[in-house]
Enzyme design. Sequence first.
Site, short mmCIF file in Angstrom:
data_model
loop_
_atom_site.label_atom_id
_atom_site.label_comp_id
_atom_site.label_asym_id
_atom_site.label_seq_id
_atom_site.Cartn_x
_atom_site.Cartn_y
_atom_site.Cartn_z
N ALA A 102 2.36 -8.42 -7.78
CA ALA A 102 2.76 -9.30 -8.87
C ALA A 102 2.49 -10.76 -8.53
O ALA A 102 2.02 -11.53 -9.37
CB ALA A 102 4.24 -9.10 -9.20
N ARG A 116 -3.34 1.46 -2.35
CA ARG A 116 -2.60 0.21 -2.59
C ARG A 116 -3.22 -0.94 -1.81
O ARG A 116 -3.33 -2.06 -2.33
CB ARG A 116 -1.13 0.37 -2.19
N TYR A 176 -4.00 13.49 -5.18
CA TYR A 176 -5.26 13.05 -5.78
C TYR A 176 -6.13 12.41 -4.70
O TYR A 176 -5.63 11.97 -3.66
CB TYR A 176 -5.03 12.08 -6.94
N ASP A 198 8.32 -6.68 -9.91
CA ASP A 198 9.53 -5.95 -9.54
C ASP A 198 10.76 -6.84 -9.47
O ASP A 198 11.89 -6.34 -9.58
CB ASP A 198 9.34 -5.24 -8.20
#
Length: 415
Positions: free
Chosen positions: A18, A111, A218, A295
Amino acid sequence: MSNLKASTDVLVVGGGMAGLAGALALRENGADVTLVEVAPAFGEVGAGLQMAPNASRVLKRWGLLEKALEIGVQPKHLVFRDAITGEELTRQTVGGEFEERYGAPYVVIHRSDLHRILLEACQEAGVTLVNDVLVQKVETDGDRARAYTAKGEVFEADAILAADGLKSTLRAIVASDGPVNSAYVAYRGTVPITEETPAADLEDVIVYLGPNCHLVQYPLRKGQLLNTVAVFKSPSFERGEEQYGGVDELQAAYKDCVPAVQEALKNLATGIRWPMYDRNPIETWVSGRMALIGDAAHPMLQYLAQGACQALEDAAVLQDAASNRVFTAEGIDAGAWEDAFREFNETRAARTARVQRTARIWGESWHVDGVARVLRNMLFKSRGDNNFQYNDWLYGRNEPGAPAEVPAGAKLVEA
């Protein structure tokens, strides 16, 4: 002020997804942006994450989607199965009509790879990045805001973005709440894909739904890695223990699952587990010249795979709001930050609250047993592929709270 460390148009507190996204968005508007991060170096822990079209559209806007596609994977389907029987419950094809409808692909990416892409974009755009800075307090006074650090330094700015995460210190300025214990924890792991790896499902995102547990698999990094996440209800976490000394809870949670799930547990790194928290939605994210983002504003459970996605949406909407009010064709109006933050807050709060609440309900539906499980499976199996009625509100291009469409790579105001 002798301990004044820096003066900038915008100070961003926190160097996660963010914070980097918010810094990049406002830098593209033309702001002088400084980002401070408590860690001594930038980086992101964890494993894979899913970038739904509402997030990949934002990357496309900033000219970063191709970089994500170069290192990520575009799965062919999202597939849900019953973890006890192994039967397929429903699937969604995420290419073709799905991608055309939502204007961007569904991408799974590590990530750390997405974080690196955003970090490099901030560096190239000219964001000032400062490590080893712990911001303890923010004060807003008229047309300036100040951030006070543990080392006695003071950062001054026209506006401050608080992107300090789930356990945000700066959220206390607008809300007196705390993280909510979900009773569920996650173990994660990534392992190389080899010739011995079962070929089935390596092109899909697979979710196995079991009583009080689920498992997701995945591929990552162009099919070189297999990402596995196991989430289950933890008695020790319900007691307040974030970490736990053994794997007996993990093994017990999946003891009745099909062999494919049992085998997948071997892929997990069991040295650390991830306690799952969120917070209750709040309506106000803004205090004067400070706004929460990501968040810090709306932490959510992972069941909709929207944590990073909503952070990117935040940044894009803030970019639009600041462009409309602060960075105008006539120049920079620093006095309009309160209006820009108010527009950002009003645009985003209801949408993210819906995502937070829906994530909780969605997770509950995954973990039911008995008659509820039978009914859930019947409902899932009644849904046909390319039935978009459950997706449009979340992935749609023009839903309330979503960012405005901007051509890829476009800058709203030249720096």
